[in-house]
Design a protein around this motif. Sequence first.
Motif, PDB file in Angstrom:
ATOM      1  N   ASP A  38      -2.259   3.356  -1.215  1.00  0.00           N
ATOM      2  CA  ASP A  38      -3.364   2.719  -0.508  1.00  0.00           C
ATOM      3  C   ASP A  38      -3.484   1.241  -0.873  1.00  0.00           C
ATOM      4  OD1 ASP A  38      -4.032   3.424  -3.093  1.00  0.00           O
ATOM      5  OD2 ASP A  38      -6.085   4.023  -2.638  1.00  0.00           O
ATOM      6  N   THR A  39      -3.342   0.929  -2.167  1.00  0.00           N
ATOM      7  CA  THR A  39      -3.444  -0.459  -2.615  1.00  0.00           C
ATOM      8  C   THR A  39      -2.316  -1.304  -2.036  1.00  0.00           C
ATOM      9  OG1 THR A  39      -4.439   0.278  -4.697  1.00  0.00           O
ATOM     10  CG2 THR A  39      -3.583  -1.964  -4.643  1.00  0.00           C
ATOM     11  N   LYS A  42      -2.617  -1.833   1.827  1.00  0.00           N
ATOM     12  CA  LYS A  42      -3.684  -2.808   2.070  1.00  0.00           C
ATOM     13  C   LYS A  42      -3.188  -4.216   1.755  1.00  0.00           C
ATOM     14  CE  LYS A  42      -8.417  -4.047   0.690  1.00  0.00           C
ATOM     15  NZ  LYS A  42      -9.547  -3.736  -0.214  1.00  0.00           N
ATOM     16  N   TRP A  43      -2.454  -4.352   0.638  1.00  0.00           N
ATOM     17  CA  TRP A  43      -1.897  -5.646   0.260  1.00  0.00           C
ATOM     18  C   TRP A  43      -0.917  -6.139   1.321  1.00  0.00           C
ATOM     19  CZ3 TRP A  43       3.020  -7.422  -0.529  1.00  0.00           C
ATOM     20  CH2 TRP A  43       3.145  -8.674  -1.153  1.00  0.00           C
ATOM     21  N   LYS A  45      -0.928  -5.484   4.521  1.00  0.00           N
ATOM     22  CA  LYS A  45      -1.692  -5.936   5.690  1.00  0.00           C
ATOM     23  C   LYS A  45      -2.288  -7.318   5.447  1.00  0.00           C
ATOM     24  CE  LYS A  45      -2.979  -1.283   7.245  1.00  0.00           C
ATOM     25  NZ  LYS A  45      -4.099  -0.310   7.382  1.00  0.00           N
ATOM     26  N   GLU A  46      -2.815  -7.509   4.250  1.00  0.00           N
ATOM     27  CA  GLU A  46      -3.443  -8.790   3.924  1.00  0.00           C
ATOM     28  C   GLU A  46      -2.415  -9.910   3.768  1.00  0.00           C
ATOM     29  OE1 GLU A  46      -5.581  -7.857   0.393  1.00  0.00           O
ATOM     30  OE2 GLU A  46      -7.276  -6.940   1.462  1.00  0.00           O
TER      31      GLU A  46
END
Length: 227
Positions: A38-39, A42-43, A45-46
Motif C-alpha cells: 500500500d505504501t 501510493k508512493w 502514484k505520488e
Amino acid sequence: MNINLYLVIIAAVIFLFPTAMAAVDSMHFFQLNSYRFDTHTKWMKENSRKYLTHAILAILMLIALVFDAGIKFKAVSLSFLLIAAIPCEKPKKAKKPLVYTPRVKRMLFTELLFAAAVLGLIAIPSFTGAEKHETYFLLALALIYAFAPMLCLVANFINKPVELSVNQYYTNDAKRILKSSPDLKIIGITGSYGKTSVKYYLTTLLKSKYNVLMTPESYNTPMGVVK
C-alpha cells in the motif's frame, strides 16, 4: 537460424539491461517504503512523473510492434528503443542506497525467474521460425520492460510465505532474548518524522544515568527493530 531469429535474439540481449536497471531501481524504493504494497503503490502514484520517460518508451515499443511490418523492422525498432532506454533508466543518486539484504536478493531472483518463465513459454514456438511467434516474443519483451517497475510487487507476493516464515523466526528469537532480560525497560518511538533524531536525544539523556542500548542507524521498521 535465419536473420530474423538473430535479430530477435539481439533484441532479447539488449532488453536485459534497461529492464534490470528499472527493476533494481524500483526495488530500491520498495525497500525504502518498508516492502509495503500500500505504501509503495501510493508512493508510485505520488511520484508518477518519475516513470514518465519509462512509460513513453514502453508505449513507443508497443506501437512499433503492432504495425503491420516485417519482423526485421520490429526487432530493429525494439532494439533501438531499448538502447535509448538504458541511459533513461540510470538511477539517480539517493540519500540512502539500496541495501542488498537477503530479502532483496530473494526478490530479485524471483523477478528473474518470473520473467524467464514468461519469456521461455513464449520463446519455445519462436524457434520454429513462425513470424507471428517471433512477434509475440518481442511483444513479451516490451511488456515485461513496461511493467518492470511493478516486478518487485509480483516478487513480494510470490515470496510472501517465505518472508513470513523468516520474519517469524526473527520475532521468536527477539521474544526469547527479551524474556531473558526481565529488568529491561523498552521505549518505543512512533510518528511520521523525527523518530531517529528523538532516539539519539533520548539515548544521550538517559545514558548519563542508565546503561542504554538503541537500534542502529534508521532501523525503524518492525523487522528492523526485531533484528
